[in-house]
Design a protein around this motif. Structure first.
Motif, PDB file in Angstrom:
ATOM      1  N   THR A   1      62.638  11.577  96.683  1.00  0.00           N
ATOM      2  CA  THR A   1      63.379  12.529  97.511  1.00  0.00           C
ATOM      3  C   THR A   1      64.433  11.806  98.350  1.00  0.00           C
ATOM      4  O   THR A   1      65.599  12.223  98.405  1.00  0.00           O
ATOM      5  N   THR A   2      64.031  10.721  98.984  1.00  0.00           N
ATOM      6  CA  THR A   2      64.969   9.955  99.798  1.00  0.00           C
ATOM      7  C   THR A   2      66.110   9.405  98.948  1.00  0.00           C
ATOM      8  O   THR A   2      67.275   9.482  99.326  1.00  0.00           O
ATOM      9  N   ALA A   3      65.767   8.863  97.784  1.00  0.00           N
ATOM     10  CA  ALA A   3      66.791   8.299  96.893  1.00  0.00           C
ATOM     11  C   ALA A   3      67.763   9.382  96.435  1.00  0.00           C
ATOM     12  O   ALA A   3      68.985   9.162  96.414  1.00  0.00           O
ATOM     13  N   ARG A   4      67.243  10.550  96.101  1.00  0.00           N
ATOM     14  CA  ARG A   4      68.106  11.643  95.639  1.00  0.00           C
ATOM     15  C   ARG A   4      69.049  12.112  96.742  1.00  0.00           C
ATOM     16  O   ARG A   4      70.253  12.303  96.510  1.00  0.00           O
ATOM     17  N   LEU A   5      68.528  12.262  97.951  1.00  0.00           N
ATOM     18  CA  LEU A   5      69.373  12.706  99.064  1.00  0.00           C
ATOM     19  C   LEU A   5      70.440  11.668  99.404  1.00  0.00           C
ATOM     20  O   LEU A   5      71.606  12.007  99.628  1.00  0.00           O
ATOM     21  N   ALA A   6      70.048  10.395  99.432  1.00  0.00           N
ATOM     22  CA  ALA A   6      71.015   9.338  99.733  1.00  0.00           C
ATOM     23  C   ALA A   6      72.049   9.211  98.607  1.00  0.00           C
ATOM     24  O   ALA A   6      73.233   9.008  98.866  1.00  0.00           O
ATOM     25  N   ALA A   7      71.593   9.328  97.359  1.00  0.00           N
ATOM     26  CA  ALA A   7      72.513   9.253  96.221  1.00  0.00           C
ATOM     27  C   ALA A   7      73.556  10.369  96.308  1.00  0.00           C
ATOM     28  O   ALA A   7      74.734  10.152  96.011  1.00  0.00           O
ATOM     29  N   ASN A   8      73.138  11.534  96.737  1.00  0.00           N
ATOM     30  CA  ASN A   8      74.065  12.648  96.903  1.00  0.00           C
ATOM     31  C   ASN A   8      75.108  12.321  97.973  1.00  0.00           C
ATOM     32  O   ASN A   8      76.296  12.574  97.785  1.00  0.00           O
ATOM     33  N   GLU A   9      74.669  11.748  99.081  1.00  0.00           N
ATOM     34  CA  GLU A   9      75.589  11.386 100.155  1.00  0.00           C
ATOM     35  C   GLU A   9      76.583  10.317  99.713  1.00  0.00           C
ATOM     36  O   GLU A   9      77.728  10.304 100.158  1.00  0.00           O
ATOM     37  N   LEU A  10      76.144   9.435  98.838  1.00  0.00           N
ATOM     38  CA  LEU A  10      77.000   8.334  98.374  1.00  0.00           C
ATOM     39  C   LEU A  10      77.892   8.728  97.191  1.00  0.00           C
ATOM     40  O   LEU A  10      78.710   7.939  96.736  1.00  0.00           O
ATOM     41  N   GLY A  11      77.720   9.942  96.684  1.00  0.00           N
ATOM     42  CA  GLY A  11      78.521  10.385  95.545  1.00  0.00           C
ATOM     43  C   GLY A  11      78.018   9.818  94.228  1.00  0.00           C
ATOM     44  O   GLY A  11      78.802   9.586  93.313  1.00  0.00           O
ATOM     45  N   LEU A  12      76.708   9.603  94.115  1.00  0.00           N
ATOM     46  CA  LEU A  12      76.134   9.004  92.909  1.00  0.00           C
ATOM     47  C   LEU A  12      75.451  10.012  91.995  1.00  0.00           C
ATOM     48  O   LEU A  12      74.853   9.627  90.997  1.00  0.00           O
ATOM     49  N   THR A  13      75.533  11.302  92.329  1.00  0.00           N
ATOM     50  CA  THR A  13      74.943  12.326  91.479  1.00  0.00           C
ATOM     51  C   THR A  13      76.058  13.100  90.775  1.00  0.00           C
ATOM     52  O   THR A  13      77.194  13.117  91.256  1.00  0.00           O
ATOM     53  N   PRO A  14      75.757  13.739  89.666  1.00  0.00           N
ATOM     54  CA  PRO A  14      76.800  14.500  88.961  1.00  0.00           C
ATOM     55  C   PRO A  14      77.481  15.560  89.836  1.00  0.00           C
ATOM     56  O   PRO A  14      78.694  15.698  89.813  1.00  0.00           O
ATOM     57  N   VAL A  15      76.694  16.265  90.625  1.00  0.00           N
ATOM     58  CA  VAL A  15      77.278  17.315  91.474  1.00  0.00           C
ATOM     59  C   VAL A  15      78.144  16.704  92.562  1.00  0.00           C
ATOM     60  O   VAL A  15      79.261  17.154  92.821  1.00  0.00           O
ATOM     61  N   SER A  16      77.647  15.643  93.205  1.00  0.00           N
ATOM     62  CA  SER A  16      78.429  15.041  94.287  1.00  0.00           C
ATOM     63  C   SER A  16      79.695  14.368  93.770  1.00  0.00           C
ATOM     64  O   SER A  16      80.696  14.293  94.477  1.00  0.00           O
ATOM     65  N   ARG A  17      79.676  13.885  92.529  1.00  0.00           N
ATOM     66  CA  ARG A  17      80.879  13.273  91.954  1.00  0.00           C
ATOM     67  C   ARG A  17      81.954  14.304  91.669  1.00  0.00           C
ATOM     68  O   ARG A  17      83.127  13.963  91.531  1.00  0.00           O
ATOM     69  N   SER A  18      81.578  15.576  91.588  1.00  0.00           N
ATOM     70  CA  SER A  18      82.571  16.608  91.306  1.00  0.00           C
ATOM     71  C   SER A  18      83.342  17.021  92.552  1.00  0.00           C
ATOM     72  O   SER A  18      84.308  17.759  92.463  1.00  0.00           O
ATOM     73  N   ARG A  19      82.921  16.514  93.724  1.00  0.00           N
ATOM     74  CA  ARG A  19      83.652  16.812  94.956  1.00  0.00           C
ATOM     75  C   ARG A  19      85.035  16.184  94.907  1.00  0.00           C
ATOM     76  O   ARG A  19      85.197  15.082  94.409  1.00  0.00           O
ATOM     77  N   PRO A  20      86.026  16.848  95.455  1.00  0.00           N
ATOM     78  CA  PRO A  20      87.392  16.316  95.410  1.00  0.00           C
ATOM     79  C   PRO A  20      87.536  14.923  96.016  1.00  0.00           C
ATOM     80  O   PRO A  20      88.326  14.130  95.551  1.00  0.00           O
TER      81      PRO A  20
END
Length: 130
Positions: free
Chosen positions: A94-113
């Motif tokens: 859970t911690t890794a997933r949340l931090a990965a999202n903040e760092l732009g390391l997930t597919p959804v977060s990488r789609s942010r402008p």
């Protein structure tokens, strides 16, 4: 009760180059740091304020891998009960997933402008573009 004064100008932080992992990180955390540092450095989106999130992410990945090793060795059940490493694994994931999202390391977060770099300033066919 009085409130604080809103700052007139918020100065954006400049991106920093991610160097070597902190010495206190475990072996797996350091390995993950070295794996993702080039990716984040290339994007030039990490600031000094983001380094704590990067440390949390790498620590969680290290914890997750260690917990998985214990489960692989001992099995899911230990002494007739659910292995304690299952809870550790879940929390670390859970911690890794949340931090990965903040760092732009997930597919959804990488789609942010802010993460997505098209390298193209052309407005295309947008009739509202100036």
């Amino acid at each position: 009760m009085t409130r604080g004064v809103k700052p007139q100008v918020i100065k954006p932080q400049s991106p920093v180059e991610i160097g070597n992992p902190p010495s206190w990180l475990g072996k797996e955390g350091k390995r993950e740091w070295r794996r993702i540092a080039p990716i984040l450095n290339e994007r030039m989106t990490i600031t000094t304020g983001d380094l704590g999130i990067l440390e949390s992410y790498c620590t969680a990945i290290g914890t997750m891998r260690e917990a998985q090793r214990l489960l692989n060795r001992d099995g899911l059940v230990l002494n007739g009960k659910k292995h304690p490493a299952i809870g550790t694994l879940n929390a670390a994931q859970t911690t890794a997933r949340l931090a990965a999202n903040e760092l732009g390391l997930t597919p959804v977060s990488r789609s942010r402008p802010a993460i997505r770099d098209t390298g193209d300033d052309d407005d295309g066919d947008n009739p509202l573009a100036v």
